[in-house]
Scaffold this motif. Structure first.
Motif, PDB file in Angstrom:
ATOM      1  N   ASP A  92       5.189  58.430  19.533  1.00 13.95           N
ATOM      2  CA  ASP A  92       4.150  57.836  20.376  1.00 13.95           C
ATOM      3  C   ASP A  92       3.746  58.747  21.539  1.00 13.95           C
ATOM      4  OD1 ASP A  92       4.064  55.480  18.869  1.00 13.95           O
ATOM      5  OD2 ASP A  92       5.769  54.649  19.980  1.00 13.95           O
ATOM      6  N   LYS A 142       0.771  55.755  25.521  1.00 14.07           N
ATOM      7  CA  LYS A 142      -0.251  54.741  25.822  1.00 14.07           C
ATOM      8  C   LYS A 142      -0.994  55.113  27.105  1.00 14.07           C
ATOM      9  CE  LYS A 142       2.266  51.029  23.493  1.00 14.07           C
ATOM     10  NZ  LYS A 142       2.886  49.680  23.608  1.00 14.07           N
ATOM     11  N   ASP A 143      -1.289  56.403  27.224  1.00  9.43           N
ATOM     12  CA  ASP A 143      -2.049  56.986  28.331  1.00  9.43           C
ATOM     13  C   ASP A 143      -1.299  56.959  29.669  1.00  9.43           C
ATOM     14  OD1 ASP A 143      -4.455  58.431  28.810  1.00  9.43           O
ATOM     15  OD2 ASP A 143      -5.201  56.771  30.019  1.00  9.43           O
TER      16      ASP A 143
END
Length: 257
Positions: free
Chosen positions: A116, A169-170
């Motif tokens: 991720d 997720k930024d």
């Protein structure tokens, strides 16, 4: 005689930190780093690319430079190159070993990845995020934000340097910096945001760095101070200890801040 890899690794390290501190060369091998912004020894120390029989002659000039700047002399020297005469000189001058640093390169890569984690080059707003992770990991606060921002902004224009940031997720999760010289790619400022520790962010960042170094025909190298207790982590990721360096500090009574 110093191994050629050691000299190349030392040159890479000095070249990288020369972007953070002023560098003064006393000879082709002897150097000093001094910083007006950072008081800790890592930015205010002496060393050698390789230690020769004449290296002991540089100790007194190094001490004079420290005295001029009112700083306690610190020397970070390759353990396997220390000869008896240099050790005698250091002992007579009142030096003691305060710590050690392991210089490591890849043996057999064994990185654990976080799929991720997205890795990108730190630019724009990501640059301040890079700096904040660095400061939180190495200082615990943002008091040096202005000084470090000025350095990394200059580093974005240095062809040999790359500032990497990993996001999940930024959200910023981890950082490292790469510096290239010859066949060496040094990994510096490896740090993980406190919210993402234990999530393989550092391992993923280093795997990317290793892969990039291999593609460029270079060997990935990093350093870790033994008292930070991180060498075991790097060993698990496939690094090996290439050599040790001893941190010598001169006993001058009360340590200067």
């Amino acid at each position: 005689m110093a191994d050629s890899n050691e000299t190349a690794y030392e040159f890479n390290e000095v070249s990288w930190w020369s972007n953070w501190a002023d560098t003064r060369w006393l000879s082709r091998n002897a150097y000093l780093l001094f910083s007006k912004d950072f008081g800790e020894y890592f930015f205010n120390r002496g060393g050698f690319l390789k230690i020769t029989p004449d290296s002991r002659k540089s100790i007194a000039p190094m001490e004079s430079e420290f005295e001029t700047r009112k700083r306690v002399p610190h020397l970070l020297l390759q353990s396997d190159q220390l000869d008896p005469k240099l050790l005698v000189t250091l002992a007579k001058s009142g030096y003691r070993i305060a710590d050690q640093m392991a210089v490591m390169d890849i043996d057999e890569a064994s990185f654990k990845l976080n799929p991720d984690l997205k890795i990108e080059y730190a630019t724009g707003s990501r640059l301040e995020e890079w700096v904040r992770i660095y400061l939180d990991s190495f200082y615990g606060d943002s008091s040096q934000l202005k000084a470090v921002m000025a350095i990394v902004q200059k580093l974005t224009k240095v062809r040999e340097a790359s500032l990497l940031i990993g996001t999940i997720k930024d959200k910023p999760a981890g950082i490292t910096a790469l510096f290239r010289s010859g066949k060496v790619c040094g990994a510096y400022c490896v740090a993980t945001h406190r919210d993402w520790r234990g999530k393989r962010a550092a391992s993923t960042m280093l795997e990317f760095s290793h892969r990039l170094a291999v593609e460029e025909g270079r060997r990935l190298v990093l350093q870790t101070i033994l008292s930070d207790s991180l060498e075991g982590l790097y060993l698990k990721l496939g690094f090996r200890r290439a050599y040790l360096k001893d941190l010598f500090v001169k006993d001058v009574g009360r340590m200067l801040k």
